[in-house]
Write a protein that holds these residues in place. Structure first.
Motif, PDB file in Angstrom:
ATOM      1  N   PHE A  58       0.832  -1.203   0.000  1.00  0.00           N
ATOM      2  CA  PHE A  58       0.000   0.000   0.000  1.00  0.00           C
ATOM      3  C   PHE A  58       0.862   1.246   0.000  1.00  0.00           C
ATOM      4  O   PHE A  58       1.890   1.308   0.658  1.00  0.00           O
ATOM      5  N   LYS A  59       0.402   2.241  -0.752  1.00  0.00           N
ATOM      6  CA  LYS A  59       1.053   3.551  -0.742  1.00  0.00           C
ATOM      7  C   LYS A  59      -0.026   4.616  -0.862  1.00  0.00           C
ATOM      8  O   LYS A  59      -0.938   4.508  -1.678  1.00  0.00           O
ATOM      9  N   SER A  60       0.089   5.649  -0.028  1.00  0.00           N
ATOM     10  CA  SER A  60      -0.822   6.787  -0.102  1.00  0.00           C
ATOM     11  C   SER A  60      -0.027   7.988  -0.601  1.00  0.00           C
ATOM     12  O   SER A  60       1.084   8.236  -0.131  1.00  0.00           O
ATOM     13  N   VAL A  61      -0.599   8.718  -1.552  1.00  0.00           N
ATOM     14  CA  VAL A  61       0.061   9.870  -2.141  1.00  0.00           C
ATOM     15  C   VAL A  61      -0.797  11.101  -1.880  1.00  0.00           C
ATOM     16  O   VAL A  61      -1.983  11.121  -2.204  1.00  0.00           O
ATOM     17  N   ASP A  62      -0.197  12.115  -1.291  1.00  0.00           N
ATOM     18  CA  ASP A  62      -0.901  13.368  -0.999  1.00  0.00           C
ATOM     19  C   ASP A  62      -0.814  14.273  -2.223  1.00  0.00           C
ATOM     20  O   ASP A  62       0.242  14.801  -2.546  1.00  0.00           O
ATOM     21  N   ILE A  63      -1.945  14.426  -2.927  1.00  0.00           N
ATOM     22  CA  ILE A  63      -1.983  15.292  -4.112  1.00  0.00           C
ATOM     23  C   ILE A  63      -2.968  16.442  -3.912  1.00  0.00           C
ATOM     24  O   ILE A  63      -3.437  17.042  -4.874  1.00  0.00           O
ATOM     25  N   ARG A  64      -3.264  16.767  -2.662  1.00  0.00           N
ATOM     26  CA  ARG A  64      -4.289  17.768  -2.356  1.00  0.00           C
ATOM     27  C   ARG A  64      -4.041  19.110  -3.028  1.00  0.00           C
ATOM     28  O   ARG A  64      -4.934  19.641  -3.696  1.00  0.00           O
TER      29      ARG A  64
END
Length: 102
Positions: free
Chosen positions: A57-63
């Motif tokens: 799993f990987k979460s990417v912050d693109i906000r």
């Protein structure tokens, strides 16, 4: 062989990942944080769900990029009705493709 899956943590994405993993393909479940998932950090829950389906799993912050490029300066304008969902999914695919190429 490896695969990159856009991962919401919901049943559909979990089942899709599980089907790919069951074929012997290594999967990275990629979640993109666009800032509309509430105040609570759900990354640990999503990490567990990805693991249950057999994926990393990987979460990417693109906000900030998402707000600027999709909501405030959409490539094709706003059209007759404001509907960021189409542009949002396109932006997520574009971001994932850039990750594959790097």
């Amino acid at each position: 062989m490896k695969a990159l899956a856009l991962f919401s943590g919901g049943l559909d994405s979990m089942l899709a990942v599980k089907l790919i993993v069951s074929q012997g393909i290594e999967v990275l479940a990629l979640n993109m944080d666009i800032g509309f998932s509430g105040k609570d950090d759900k990354s640990e829950i999503m990490r567990r769900r990805a693991a249950a389906a057999g994926a990393d799993f990987k979460s990417v912050d693109i906000r900030s990029e998402y707000l600027r490029q999709v909501l405030f300066e959409p490539k094709y304008g706003y059209g007759k009705h404001f509907n960021p969902c189409i542009d949002c999914h396109g932006y997520m695919f574009k971001t994932a493709l850039a990750m594959l190429q790097s």
